[in-house]
Each structure stands twice: as structure tokens, then as C-alpha cells.
Design a protein around this motif. Structure first.
Motif, PDB file in Angstrom:
ATOM      1  N   TYR A 128       0.833  -1.203   0.000  1.00 46.97           N
ATOM      2  CA  TYR A 128       0.000   0.000   0.000  1.00 46.97           C
ATOM      3  C   TYR A 128       0.870   1.257   0.000  1.00 46.97           C
ATOM      4  O   TYR A 128       0.581   2.227  -0.703  1.00 46.97           O
ATOM      5  CB  TYR A 128      -0.939   0.010   1.205  1.00 46.97           C
ATOM      6  CG  TYR A 128      -1.797   1.253   1.260  1.00 46.97           C
ATOM      7  CD1 TYR A 128      -1.491   2.293   2.137  1.00 46.97           C
ATOM      8  CD2 TYR A 128      -2.887   1.407   0.407  1.00 46.97           C
ATOM      9  CE1 TYR A 128      -2.262   3.452   2.156  1.00 46.97           C
ATOM     10  CE2 TYR A 128      -3.652   2.567   0.426  1.00 46.97           C
ATOM     11  CZ  TYR A 128      -3.339   3.580   1.301  1.00 46.97           C
ATOM     12  OH  TYR A 128      -4.093   4.720   1.316  1.00 46.97           O
ATOM     13  N   ASN A 129       1.929   1.247   0.785  1.00 45.04           N
ATOM     14  CA  ASN A 129       2.814   2.412   0.832  1.00 45.04           C
ATOM     15  C   ASN A 129       3.454   2.684  -0.505  1.00 45.04           C
ATOM     16  O   ASN A 129       3.591   3.836  -0.933  1.00 45.04           O
ATOM     17  CB  ASN A 129       3.904   2.209   1.891  1.00 45.04           C
ATOM     18  CG  ASN A 129       3.501   2.803   3.213  1.00 45.04           C
ATOM     19  OD1 ASN A 129       3.744   3.982   3.464  1.00 45.04           O
ATOM     20  ND2 ASN A 129       2.839   2.016   4.037  1.00 45.04           N
TER      21      ASN A 129
ATOM     22  N   CYS B 291       2.250   1.944  -3.423  1.00 40.23           N
ATOM     23  CA  CYS B 291       1.219   2.494  -4.301  1.00 40.23           C
ATOM     24  C   CYS B 291       0.860   3.918  -3.891  1.00 40.23           C
ATOM     25  O   CYS B 291       0.628   4.793  -4.730  1.00 40.23           O
ATOM     26  CB  CYS B 291      -0.022   1.605  -4.275  1.00 40.23           C
ATOM     27  SG  CYS B 291       0.279  -0.085  -4.856  1.00 40.23           S
ATOM     28  N   ARG B 292       0.803   4.137  -2.580  1.00 36.22           N
ATOM     29  CA  ARG B 292       0.423   5.457  -2.075  1.00 36.22           C
ATOM     30  C   ARG B 292       1.432   6.525  -2.493  1.00 36.22           C
ATOM     31  O   ARG B 292       1.066   7.631  -2.895  1.00 36.22           O
ATOM     32  CB  ARG B 292       0.345   5.371  -0.553  1.00 36.22           C
ATOM     33  CG  ARG B 292      -0.064   6.613   0.159  1.00 36.22           C
ATOM     34  CD  ARG B 292      -1.532   6.904  -0.025  1.00 36.22           C
ATOM     35  NE  ARG B 292      -1.866   8.117   0.680  1.00 36.22           N
ATOM     36  CZ  ARG B 292      -1.582   9.338   0.251  1.00 36.22           C
ATOM     37  NH1 ARG B 292      -0.952   9.493  -0.887  1.00 36.22           N
ATOM     38  NH2 ARG B 292      -1.905  10.385   0.976  1.00 36.22           N
ATOM     39  N   ARG B 293       2.695   6.198  -2.390  1.00 39.29           N
ATOM     40  CA  ARG B 293       3.729   7.172  -2.743  1.00 39.29           C
ATOM     41  C   ARG B 293       3.842   7.321  -4.249  1.00 39.29           C
ATOM     42  O   ARG B 293       4.168   8.395  -4.747  1.00 39.29           O
ATOM     43  CB  ARG B 293       5.095   6.756  -2.158  1.00 39.29           C
ATOM     44  CG  ARG B 293       5.133   6.748  -0.638  1.00 39.29           C
ATOM     45  CD  ARG B 293       4.958   8.117  -0.063  1.00 39.29           C
ATOM     46  NE  ARG B 293       4.885   8.112   1.401  1.00 39.29           N
ATOM     47  CZ  ARG B 293       4.461   9.144   2.125  1.00 39.29           C
ATOM     48  NH1 ARG B 293       4.076  10.258   1.529  1.00 39.29           N
ATOM     49  NH2 ARG B 293       4.437   9.071   3.434  1.00 39.29           N
TER      50      ARG B 293
ATOM     51  N   ALA C 175      -4.365   4.254  -4.596  1.00 44.56           N
ATOM     52  CA  ALA C 175      -3.446   3.315  -3.944  1.00 44.56           C
ATOM     53  C   ALA C 175      -4.199   2.075  -3.480  1.00 44.56           C
ATOM     54  O   ALA C 175      -3.697   0.944  -3.613  1.00 44.56           O
ATOM     55  CB  ALA C 175      -2.763   3.996  -2.755  1.00 44.56           C
TER      56      ALA C 175
ATOM     57  N   THR D 118      -3.506  -1.650  -4.808  1.00 44.25           N
ATOM     58  CA  THR D 118      -3.136  -2.683  -3.835  1.00 44.25           C
ATOM     59  C   THR D 118      -4.036  -3.901  -3.986  1.00 44.25           C
ATOM     60  O   THR D 118      -3.561  -5.045  -4.006  1.00 44.25           O
ATOM     61  CB  THR D 118      -3.240  -2.131  -2.406  1.00 44.25           C
ATOM     62  OG1 THR D 118      -2.433  -0.964  -2.298  1.00 44.25           O
ATOM     63  CG2 THR D 118      -2.774  -3.160  -1.384  1.00 44.25           C
TER      64      THR D 118
ATOM     65  N   CYS E 201       0.968   0.005 -10.597  1.00 45.81           N
ATOM     66  CA  CYS E 201       1.067   1.457 -10.477  1.00 45.81           C
ATOM     67  C   CYS E 201       1.369   2.100 -11.825  1.00 45.81           C
ATOM     68  O   CYS E 201       0.752   3.106 -12.189  1.00 45.81           O
ATOM     69  CB  CYS E 201       2.166   1.845  -9.477  1.00 45.81           C
ATOM     70  SG  CYS E 201       1.740   1.473  -7.771  1.00 45.81           S
TER      71      CYS E 201
END
Lengths: 211, 248
Positions: free
Chosen positions: A44-45, A47-49, A57, A61, A92
Motif C-alpha cells: 500500500y505504501n 502504491c500510495r507514494r 493506492a 493494492t 502502479c
């Protein structure tokens, strides 16, 4: 335990990962979900970044783990981390290509909204309010500048500096050679450095700490 | 900038790799030796380390929810839908190709019989092998792309072959088409490939008298042409849709 763990610190080896992989291959969804639980924060991190938005994200995920379950039969080794990161990286990049226009919007107008999760930046009681505010502002600025990087440089920098992967692992996740990874990381960092030089009030502090 | 790079034996890229401890021992020694005597590179190095450190200190965002898969997410229907789609492609291709050929033959025969009265009889007395071979070849292709290309080439080839293929007669075609269309409409379900391949062989053996005798009434002829055209278009459209879905 520090209340604020950086992304890079979340590195724990999962016991009997190999067994979980074997059972997942046999269709054991519960075993696969153990792997999900172990890696979902990291994925998740990433994808989030990479994507900037919590919704995108979360979608990427979910897509990563669905895709991973369907292709677990082709996983030959126990290198689960590289394998998952490879799937996540592709998810991503696909998302960025599919929504180029939306990504361009966040590129053109990086705003505090680009990082609404700053409220999750837990306060450190030993830190002064001024430092906390500064750190929070730096986080926002960094995330905004990350989104302005070309996707391949962004991914390389995130995998290296946020996820702590070595160049070989990054090459396995992104495809391409170690030389390509080295080049992308270098160019990504150079761009970030240029941007941050324009914010000496944020950047200067960290540089001084490095001395 | 080029001047700077030329004078300096250590590149930005090497400094970056040095920060990550990813240089070979020889390169690392060379970089360190250079750093001893170059303040500019030392400053550069500090800034790169600061960028790396700042990124590494970005707060980890916990996953907002559990991403554990549910049984419903991984039900066989989902892969089977993909599998069903994959199984439907050869069927779709066969049906589309058969419809295209039939349409072409009907139009060809129609044109010839409107030109000379007895030509329609001759068209139906040729060998049966050609008619069998073509739908099998059409059904063999897996990729939707190659199938649509095959369909195109069949479109082009049909006028010249039209006179030699025993066509599905108007009497037979509407009934097989009625069986085929539900199959096209619900592609994800596997349908037995019975109707399409057997339609033609059956048509060959059917008496052709009703075709030859239709000199005065064009309606069944037109209906058959319209029906085969509709089946061909529907089949081609479905194949294009499947191909597009696979690309997405």
C-alpha cells in the motif's frame, strides 16, 4: 517503540513464508491471506507514494493481491517480496498510464491535498511543535515532488529509499538492468535535490544533520 | 555543465550509487579518494544523503483496511469467465466465418442467378470438402486479432469461391442462426460447439430444390442474406469486444 516508524523500517522476515506460498499454490486462500497481511502495508505504501491518492493506492493494492493470487502458480522461488513489488510496480505504472490526465493534474498542482495522510504522521512527544510542523511540511513537499518525477524515476527512488530494496531487487521489480536502476535513482534524486534547494528552510536543516 | 563533468572524474551517478553503497570496491576507493580533495563533491554528497534520508523518514502509511481476498474475489467464475471468453473465441470465430462465407455465397449465387437463370443449380453440386475445411480453419485460430484478419481475407476470397462452395441453404440457415445468436449474446458461458460446425455439413446434404425453385420469390433469399450478415456482424463485433477487453 517509536510511535513513528518510517516505511524503511518495516522490514520483517516472515517465518514459513515458503510454506504459505506452497499452500497458496494449492488454492489455500487463508494461507495466501497471511502473506497479504504481512505485505499489505508495504504494498500500500508503495502504491500510495507512487500514485498520490489513497483511493488509487487502495485500488492498485487490491489489484496487486488479486493478480498475485492468480499467478502464484508461476512463483518459482520464495522471493515473495520482489515478486509482490513487481506486480505492484506494474499495477502502479499501468494506473499512471491509464489516467495520465489525472496524474498530470497532480503534477501541475501539487497541494497539501496531495498528502492528506499527514494527519497519520503521529506526533513524537519528544519533538518540539516547530520541528513537528517543519517535518510535516517537508513530508508534503517531498510527496508533491515525488509525483512530479517521471514514473520510472519515481518508482526507482521509492523502491530504494522508502522500501529499502537493493539495486538488484529493484531491477527484478522494475525489469531492466542494474545500470538502468542506478541511472534512474540518480536522476530522480538529482531532480528532487534541485526542487528542495529552492526550499532551504526545509532542506537546509536536513543537510546540516548529514554533516 | 559539460565542463564540470569533464573535469570531474566522479559522476553524479557514481555519487548516488556511493550513497547506496552499491559501488564495486575499486570504484568506491576511487570515489573516496576523490572526495578527500573535492569540496564541491562533498557538498553534493551531503545533499544526496539528505534527500535519501528525508525520503526514508517519510511516515509509513498503514493500509487503510485489510486487503485480504475473499472467496468471492477469487471464485472460479472470474477465471472461468476469462476462460469462458477464451473458449468462446474459437466458437465465435467459427460462427462468424461461417456466416461470412454463407453471406458471400448467398450474395454471389443471388447475383449469378439474377444474371442467368440456371446458374444457381450448378453452384450447389460441387464437392463437400471445401465447405468442411474452411470453418475448421476459422475455428482453429485462438487470437481474436488473427481471426478478424482471417475473416477479412475470407471476405475478399469469398466472391471467387462463392460459386464453388455448397452454401447453407436459406431453409437451413435461419434455424442454425437462431441457435447461434443466444450463444453470442452470453459469451461467458461455454456453449457446446454443436450448432456451428454441423450447420454446414447438414446444409450440404439438404435438398437444394427449394433454392432453385425460388425464382419468383426473393423474400427468403433476402432474409437469409440479412440473417447471415447480421450473424457475421454480431460475431465480428463480439470478437472485437473480446480483443478490446484483453487489451484493457
Amino acid at each position: 517503540m517509536s510511535p513513528r516508524r518510517s516505511a524503511r523500517e518495516r522490514m520483517s522476515a516472515l517465518p514459513d513464508e515458503r510454506e504459505l506460498v506452497e499452500r497458496s499454490r494449492g488454492g489455500d486462500l487463508e494461507a495466501f491471506n497471511c502473506l497479504v497481511a504481512a505485505y499489505q502495508d508495504r504494498v500500500y505504501n508503495l502504491c500510495r507514494r507512487m500514485l498520490g491518492s489513497p483511493e488509487a493506492a487502495a485500488d492498485a493494492t487490491q489489484e496487486t493481491f488479486l493478480s498475485a493470487y492468480r499467478s502464484v502458480g508461476s512463483l518459482r522461488s520464495a522471493a515473495v517480496k520482489s515478486w509482490l513489488f513487481r506486480i505492484a510496480s506494474n499495477a502502479c505504472i499501468d494506473e499512471i498510464r491509464r489516467h495520465r490526465r489525472q496524474a498530470a493534474v497532480s503534477l501541475d498542482a501539487p497541494s497539501p491535498d496531495a498528502d492528506p495522510d499527514r494527519t497519520l504522521d503521529l506526533p513524537d512527544p519528544t519533538e518540539s511543535p516547530e520541528r513537528a510542523a517543519l517535518r510535516s511540511e517537508l513530508s508534503e513537499a517531498l510527496q508533491a515532488e515525488l509525483l512530479r518525477l517521471p514514473p520510472d524515476q519515481r518508482l526507482a527512488v521509492i523502491l530504494c529509499d522508502l522500501q529499502g530494496l537493493g539495486y538488484g531487487e529493484i531491477a527484478a521489480s522494475m525489469g531492466g538492468s542494474v545500470g538502468t536502476v542506478k541511472s534512474r535513482i540518480s536522476r530522480g534524486r538529482a531532480r528532487l535535490r534541485e526542487r528542495l534547494r529552492a526550499r532551504p528552510e526545509l532542506f537546509g536543516d536536513i543537510v546540516r544533520q548529514e554533516r | 555543465m559539460w565542463f564540470w563533468r569533464r573535469r570531474h572524474p566522479v559522476s553524479d551517478e557514481e555519487l548516488s550509487a556511493y550513497v547506496d553503497d552499491q559501488l564495486s570496491p575499486a570504484d568506491r576507493a576511487r570515489v573516496e579518494a576523490h572526495l578527500d580533495g573535492c569540496a564541491a563533491c562533498r557538498d553534493s554528497l551531503e545533499e544526496l544523503r539528505a534527500v535519501k534520508s528525508a525520503l526514508g523518514s517519510l511516515p509509513g502509511v498503514p493500509a487503510p483496511r485489510s486487503f485480504a481476498l475473499r472467496e468471492a474475489d477469487v471464485q472460479p467464475q472470474q477465471p472461468a469467465a476469462a476462460g469462458g471468453l477464451a473458449r468462446a473465441v474459437p466458437l465465435l470465430s467459427g460462427v462468424t466465418a461461417a456466416a461470412v462465407i454463407a453471406f458471400g455465397v448467398l450474395v454471389g449465387v443471388d447475383l449469378r442467378s439474377s444474371g442467368s437463370g440456371g446458374a444457381a443449380d450448378e453452384a450447389f453440386q460441387t464437392s463437400s470438402e471445401d465447405g468442411d475445411a474452411v470453418p475448421d480453419a476459422a475455428a482453429g485460430g485462438d487470437a481474436a486479432e488473427s481471426d478478424t484478419r482471417q475473416n477479412d481475407s475470407m471476405f475478399n476470397a469469398v466472391p471467387s469461391e462463392g460459386a464453388e462452395h455448397p452454401a447453407a441453404t436459406p431453409g437451413n440457415l435461419p434455424s442454425s442462426q437462431a441457435q447461434d445468436e443466444p450463444a453470442l449474446g452470453v459469451a461467458p458461458q461455454a456453449t457446446p460447439p454443436g450448432p456451428a460446425p454441423t450447420a454446414l455439413p447438414r446444409a450440404e446434404r439438404a435438398p437444394t430444390a427449394d433454392v432453385a425453385g425460388d425464382g419468383g420469390d426473393d423474400t427468403p433469399w433476402r432474409a437469409a442474406e440479412a440473417a447471415t450478415a447480421a450473424v457475421a456482424l454480431a460475431g465480428a463485433g463480439s470478437l472485437a469486444f473480446v480483443w478490446w477487453r484483453r487489451r484493457a
